[in-house]
Scaffold this motif. Structure first.
Motif, PDB file in Angstrom:
ATOM      1  N   ASP A 194      20.370  56.332  14.892  1.00 38.52           N
ATOM      2  CA  ASP A 194      18.721  55.959  15.355  1.00 38.52           C
ATOM      3  C   ASP A 194      18.679  55.457  14.215  1.00 38.52           C
ATOM      4  O   ASP A 194      16.952  55.471  14.419  1.00 38.52           O
ATOM      5  N   VAL A 195      19.196  53.847  13.307  1.00 35.93           N
ATOM      6  CA  VAL A 195      17.860  53.400  12.472  1.00 35.93           C
ATOM      7  C   VAL A 195      17.404  52.336  13.496  1.00 35.93           C
ATOM      8  O   VAL A 195      17.960  51.548  14.436  1.00 35.93           O
ATOM      9  N   PHE A 196      16.449  51.261  12.781  1.00 34.42           N
ATOM     10  CA  PHE A 196      15.330  50.942  13.094  1.00 34.42           C
ATOM     11  C   PHE A 196      15.116  49.705  12.395  1.00 34.42           C
ATOM     12  O   PHE A 196      14.620  50.071  10.712  1.00 34.42           O
ATOM     13  N   ALA A 197      15.473  48.192  12.124  1.00 33.92           N
ATOM     14  CA  ALA A 197      15.313  47.429  11.402  1.00 33.92           C
ATOM     15  C   ALA A 197      13.652  46.574  11.909  1.00 33.92           C
ATOM     16  O   ALA A 197      12.683  47.390  12.832  1.00 33.92           O
ATOM     17  N   SER A 198      13.028  46.263  11.210  1.00 34.81           N
ATOM     18  CA  SER A 198      11.334  45.796  10.956  1.00 34.81           C
ATOM     19  C   SER A 198      11.297  45.180  12.319  1.00 34.81           C
ATOM     20  O   SER A 198      11.768  44.560  12.251  1.00 34.81           O
ATOM     21  N   GLY A 199       9.999  45.370  12.957  1.00 31.25           N
ATOM     22  CA  GLY A 199       9.813  44.766  14.018  1.00 31.25           C
ATOM     23  C   GLY A 199       7.750  43.741  14.143  1.00 31.25           C
ATOM     24  O   GLY A 199       7.920  43.707  12.553  1.00 31.25           O
ATOM     25  N   HIS A 213       5.729  42.197  20.838  1.00 36.80           N
ATOM     26  CA  HIS A 213       6.123  43.343  21.721  1.00 36.80           C
ATOM     27  C   HIS A 213       6.542  44.246  22.083  1.00 36.80           C
ATOM     28  O   HIS A 213       7.321  44.794  20.697  1.00 36.80           O
ATOM     29  N   TYR A 214       7.032  45.111  23.598  1.00 42.07           N
ATOM     30  CA  TYR A 214       7.921  45.974  23.195  1.00 42.07           C
ATOM     31  C   TYR A 214       8.830  45.901  24.573  1.00 42.07           C
ATOM     32  O   TYR A 214       8.305  45.025  25.168  1.00 42.07           O
ATOM     33  N   VAL A 272      10.693  50.529  22.683  1.00 43.48           N
ATOM     34  CA  VAL A 272      11.400  49.692  21.013  1.00 43.48           C
ATOM     35  C   VAL A 272      10.099  49.018  20.933  1.00 43.48           C
ATOM     36  O   VAL A 272       9.889  48.093  21.756  1.00 43.48           O
ATOM     37  N   LYS A 273       9.488  48.491  19.790  1.00 46.59           N
ATOM     38  CA  LYS A 273       9.311  48.102  19.388  1.00 46.59           C
ATOM     39  C   LYS A 273       9.900  46.359  19.365  1.00 46.59           C
ATOM     40  O   LYS A 273      11.174  46.828  17.854  1.00 46.59           O
ATOM     41  N   LEU A 274       9.583  44.989  19.333  1.00 47.57           N
ATOM     42  CA  LEU A 274      11.012  43.889  19.732  1.00 47.57           C
ATOM     43  C   LEU A 274      11.197  44.198  18.176  1.00 47.57           C
ATOM     44  O   LEU A 274      10.424  43.728  17.588  1.00 47.57           O
TER      45      LEU A 274
END
Lengths: 562, 333
Positions: free
Chosen positions: A522-527, A532-533, A511-513
């Motif tokens: 499985d929703v991702f917010a902005s990184g 880093h990860y 995952v991008k932090l």
């Protein structure tokens, strides 16, 4: 199990998240920060990879701030350093080393041009430190002490600050406006710099300060090695013999000493190279270095020798001077024994020379500590512990006066270490150097990913022109080429956010932090960059692809605990 | 190559992303907004090349179509490990029918979408090499002949891995499988058999055919995007190393795919209307031995005195590819 799904949809989208495949794992990937070889090799302890990282983005101010956290004089470094970082650079095994020194100089010049200043110290500790000598070690120590909040007074014997940077390095290598700008910026931090103030008896100086009501809580001795070593050479009355330090110093002070047309320089160090090149600039048609051993055993840096040869300087290898007369020298040929030590052969030859410049090394004048018996002297150098403290508590030393690897960069590194040691001492503890990270060797890199790009070669003034003037010889990079050069950095052992791990994971377990925690849908917010990860060990199966495909070796596989 | 690689960034040209690149120059995979078409929790083996390739291809297809993709899957590893009832790892419209009929089902889906006037929704069919070059070959040829508007993607791991590593029409010569044991004077799979499906697809004269590998993401994504720019039948053949069947280390999947390409054994090319229009030149050419040695399925070529004669024959295959497609180019990349 009941399923609430639309018509003709038989399985809920992405429902395999219920299956935590992390339980399959026998090894787990872990992000690490390793020590890049450049950082490891830097005598000034610079975080080279760190400041190149900022320079890669074209943010030269950030790069400069990262750089000066360790070394306050990048523009000087970019001209006077012998760049052990580039010798160590992993990229040399791929094509050519990154031109770290050229980028450093560009960043240093950028800061001078933009008038960037250091952050003022936030606090005042009330402690007062005496620094003896405004050379690279003393200025570096004063800078770091000041930034730690201590009051600093520098006593400097000469009329101008800079030490060997001013009196030992010729202007064609280090222009004085650059030196003045960087030294001035250090002094502007609020350092009390007293020029023309030699310290002849340190014990007396400390007593005077105490009597005057402003005692020193600690002392740093950065007096350098200012005295030229002499060798006994039988000489006729009218022979012109002088030492290299005096020659370089008098040129710095604006004189043009008369050397004649043919000049011999005796010695094989960098100072001998500087003296020979300076003689050429003063009008000598012939400058010949006389050195008693061979090229492989010469202490001068190879690049310095190359530059000298390129300007027409000649070298008499395996020769010693046995007699000096007006207009001519008697040389004796030497041969090396099996240990590399030169032995006389008895065979002699003559060499025409109007003057002889002795460049046989330097030593320190340590009379200032004669009244401090706890301060020990070993083989002509001040003896210090791992924290640079002498035998007398509170008195520290560094730079040439301790006699190790006598370069500007080492002196600056000593200054930093001493400042930290003094800071610890003033707080009632002892400084211990932090543990070093494991080295990021070439074998840890996956070099496939790095684009092939040649090194930007610094344009050089042509040899004919450079010989006749004291103009700067090596030209700098411009903004485009500096960026290009910075981006050749491999970032050994430190993540630089190439997204390879994020991409090559077959299980989406990287995952991008600043990305939202994985959940329903499985929703991702902005990184963001710079964050880093992380590994999602719920799903990571431990295949090791991320570690294998990491270009810079910043991921290691560790056995999973049972 | 018809597209420009990013230059002079540490890794911008070959890695998944790079913070220094403009977003338009980065891969779909480097983006937080990627679909993750195949999400976590699937039961593919550690280091599965097919799982990786399926996400690469479908995320790129989703990005190219604004998320309007229907996927039809043949039977095979990919279907089995992604949808053990009652779970699915798919995050897009996905259906599975039989081993051999994925191209026919995809043709049907395309026809239905056309009938409903939904030309905006695109169809991708996919399968392994077994479902593609052997069992689904007839229906695939029909799809090509009718020029139905489908992108068919073959994830080629060079044998039937899911059922226990049996030989397929895509298994390379000398490779050990459960049905081509490493025994006798000619151990492993025989030379001179099998099918070059990209060439067969090209022979159908369909609009677009390309090969790609999991080791070159920029190249793969470019080809998916390019494929989605065409209407009609398109074919993409992706090499996906299989740690189980190739008996290789799980961490070596991408490296092996890279070595397959750089040895010349798996040429990366593009063809339009039956003609090769572009190839990806080798960057650091390697001998086939470097590719074969890490794989247990070729271990019999290196045990004891080894079989340099067979390695030499495989090298000839690579050399023929390099000459045929002009994979070694004189200057630059």
């Amino acid at each position: 199990m009941t399923m609430e799904t639309p018509f003709a949809i038989t399985l809920p989208v992405g429902s395999s998240l219920a299956n935590r495949t992390g339980s399959w794992r026998v090894e787990r990937p872990v992000y690490v920060d390793l020590l890049p070889p450049c950082n490891d090799a830097c005598p000034a302890g610079e975080n080279v990879q760190g400041w190149l990282y900022a320079a890669e983005e074209g943010d030269y101010e950030a790069a400069w701030r990262a750089l000066v956290a360790d070394n306050p004089m990048p523009a000087v470094m970019g001209r006077a350093c012998f760049r052990p970082c580039e010798t160590a650079c992993n990229r040399a095994k791929l094509d050519q080393a990154v031109g770290i020194n050229a980028v450093e100089r560009f960043i240093g010049d950028f800061a001078i041009e933009k008038g960037l200043g250091f952050d003022r110290p936030a606090t005042a500790t009330g402690k007062h430190v005496l620094v003896v000598g405004a050379g690279p070690a003393g200025l570096s120590a004063a800078y770091h002490l000041r930034r730690l909040g201590h009051a600093v007074t520098i006593y400097e014997a000469a009329e101008l600050p800079g030490g060997m940077m001013r009196y030992g390095i010729p202007a064609y290598r280090l222009p004085r406006d650059i030196l003045d700008a960087e030294v001035g910026r250090v002094v502007d931090l609020g350092i009390d710099l007293q020029l023309g103030h030699p310290v002849e008896d340190l014990a007396a100086t400390l007593e005077e300060a105490k009597a005057a009501g402003r005692p020193f809580d600690a002392v740093f001795l950065g007096v350098g090695a200012q005295t030229a070593k002499r060798a006994y050479i039988p000489a006729g009355d009218s022979a012109r013999v002088l030492d290299a330090l005096s020659l370089l110093r008098s040129v710095t002070e604006g004189e043009r000493p008369l050397l004649g047309r043919r000049v011999a320089v005796y010695g094989g160090g960098d100072t001998a190279m500087d003296a020979a090149r300076t003689a050429k600039r003063l009008g000598a048609t012939e400058a010949v270095i006389v050195y008693r051993r061979n090229r492989e055993r010469m202490p001068a840096h190879p690049e310095e020798l190359e530059d000298a040869l390129g300007e027409g300087v000649k070298v008499k290898w395996l020769s010693t001077i046995t007699h000096v007369a007006e207009g001519t020298l008697l040389l004796e040929k030497m041969e090396l024994d099996e240990t590399g030590f030169p032995r006389p052969t008895g065979e002699t030859e003559e060499l025409d020379a109007d003057a002889v410049v002795l460049a046989l090394g330097q030593e320190s004048d340590l009379s200032l500590v004669a009244n401090l018996p706890e301060v020990k002297v070993d083989n002509g150098w001040l003896s210090v512990g791992p924290d640079q403290m002498t035998g007398r508590a509170g008195i520290f030393a560094g730079g040439d006066v301790v006699g190790q690897d006598m370069t500007v960069t080492t002196a600056i590194g000593h200054g930093k270490r001493v400042a930290r040691a003094i800071d610890a001492y003033l707080a009632g503890s002892r400084y211990e150097r932090p543990a070093r990270h494991a080295l990021a060797g070439f074998d840890r890199l996956n070099t496939w990913y790095y684009s092939d790009a040649p090194r930007t070669v610094r344009p050089r003034l042509d040899a004919a022109r450079r010989v006749s003037t004291f103009d700067e010889v090596v030209q700098g990079l411009d903004a485009d080429t500096a960026l290009f050069e910075a981006r050749r950095c491999l970032s050994c052992g430190n993540c630089f956010e190439c997204d390879n791990c994020f991409g090559v994971c077959p299980d989406n377990a990287v995952v991008k932090l600043e990305q939202a925690v994985r959940g329903e849908g499985d929703v991702f917010a902005s990184g963001g960059a710079g964050r880093h990860y992380a590994f999602d060990y719920d799903y990571c199966k431990g295949c090791g692809l991320c570690a294998q495909e990491c270009p810079c070796g910043a991921i290691v596989m560790e056995p999973e605990r049972a | 190559m018809p597209y420009q690689r990013a230059k002079f960034y540490q890794v911008g040209s070959f890695a998944v992303g790079n913070r220094l690149l403009a977003p338009s120059e980065r891969t779909v995979q480097s983006s937080l907004a990627r679909t993750n078409s195949l999400t976590s929790g699937h039961r593919a083996c550690q280091g599965c090349g097919e799982a990786l390739a399926a996400r690469y291809v479908l995320d790129a297809a989703m990005a190219a179509t604004g998320g309007k993709v229907v996927v039809v899957n043949a039977t095979g590893c990919l279907e089995v490990f992604s949808t053990p009832f009652p779970e699915t790892s798919w995050r897009l419209a996905w259906l599975h029918s039989l081993f051999g009929n994925a191209p026919a089902v995809a043709s049907g889906v395309a026809a239905a979408l056309k009938a409903k006037g939904r030309a905006d929704v695109r169809v991708v069919a996919q399968g392994g090499d077994g479902g593609t070059v052997d069992i689904g070959f007839g229906t695939l040829s029909g799809l090509f002949e009718r020029n139905d508007d489908v992108l068919y993607v073959c994830y080629d791991n060079q044998a039937y891995m899911n059922t226990g590593v049996q030989r397929s029409g895509s298994t390379p010569p000398a490779a050990r499988t459960a049905t081509t044991e490493a025994l006798g004077p000619e151990p492993g799979n025989v030379f001179g058999q099998g099918k070059d499906l990209p060439a067969i697809a090209m022979a159908h004269g369909i609009p677009y055919v390309a090969t790609a590998s999991v080791a070159d993401l920029h190249d793969l994504e470019y080809k998916v995007e390019r494929a989605m720019a065409f209407r009609g039948a398109r074919y993409l053949h992706v090499l996906v190393p299989c740690p189980l069947g190739w008996k290789s280390a799980t961490a070596e999947t991408v490296r092996l795919a890279r070595l397959a390409v750089e040895s010349g054994l798996f040429p990366l090319l593009e063809a339009e209307a039956g003609e090769v229009v572009a190839v990806t030149p080798l960057r650091h050419r390697v001998g086939v031995e470097e590719y074969l040695r890490p794989q247990g399925r070729f271990a019999h070529l290196f045990r004891g005195a080894g079989r340099p004669d067979i390695v030499a024959r495989i090298q000839q295959v690579a050399d023929r590819n390099i000459a045929r497609y002009g994979l070694v180019q004189e200057a630059g990349e």
